[in-house]
Design an enzyme around this catalytic site. Sequence first.
Site: not given
Length: 319
Positions: A133, A168, A200, A229, A250
């Site tokens: 597994r 992510k 950002k 960004e 973006d």
Amino acid sequence: MGVTHPSAPAAQTEPSVRSSAETTVEPGLDPAWISDTVRRTLSEDLGGDPGRDVTSQATIAVSSGAVAHLVARQEGVVAGLVLVQEVVDQVSARFGLGPVRVDLDVVDGTRVEPGRRLAVLTGPVQVLLMAERSLLNLASRASGVATATRAWADRLEGTQATVLDTRKTTPGLRALEKYAVRAGGGTNKRMGLYDVAMVKDNHVVAAGSVTAAVHAVREAFPEVLVQVEADTCAQALEAVAAGATFLLLDNMSTPTLTETVAAVRAGEGQTGPVELEATGNLTLDRAAEVAATGVDYMSVGALTHSAPILDLALDLVSR
């Protein structure tokens, strides 16, 4: 190129029984990372170190040996096979059992059809079943990411755009998932918060302006690439005026992307080359039209945060 590759060494783990095929994905995974990740994965399944498998240890003699085939049950691109030998090696070492020989039939990055044999494993049955597994979880996850990435790489073939991953990722598996992106034909943008600065909207608010944020990063970390960004063409031009040479465009519509790319390119005679990356609301259906705007990259979080696993199996074929 503004994107970065991980700094981990290209060398792979040195198995106790050498596999018959070697990965062609560069750079490879750090052997120390492989060892630690496999250790934690096995402890999770076995309930500690060494842990136990109450079913296999109760029903299978220590002396029993077998041959097992690792096979693909779905069409896709395989990755993570470089971890298989380490998984069985660690199980063998935990319980003082004999070694398992792993003969790979394919290398990471190979396209496979359902039923394709990926590897032959020969050794103690207890080791094979206790490792099953863990090795499937790791290889299936990596193969799913590689398969999703290959779909984007294929769609962008013939354009100037390259598909990038994001941060992510699954906690603890970032190195594996970004390796899988490379196996699928994509490119890594940054490994974390430490190797590329990304200014950002929240950074702009905190610093007071785009210009202030860019200058602050360059003063504190002059060796680091700075990306900014931008949500509009005006913001993109402001960032370039502040000295940014890498823009993240973006959630722009195709017309806005086209306008922004043209405006930035028109000023490159004075600013020098600026790398442009589209992100947000990207789908395979939009890939060609976004590439046609002239962006250099498309970053797709779904490569890692939403890719389904590729179904793989480990089947005993003889004892």
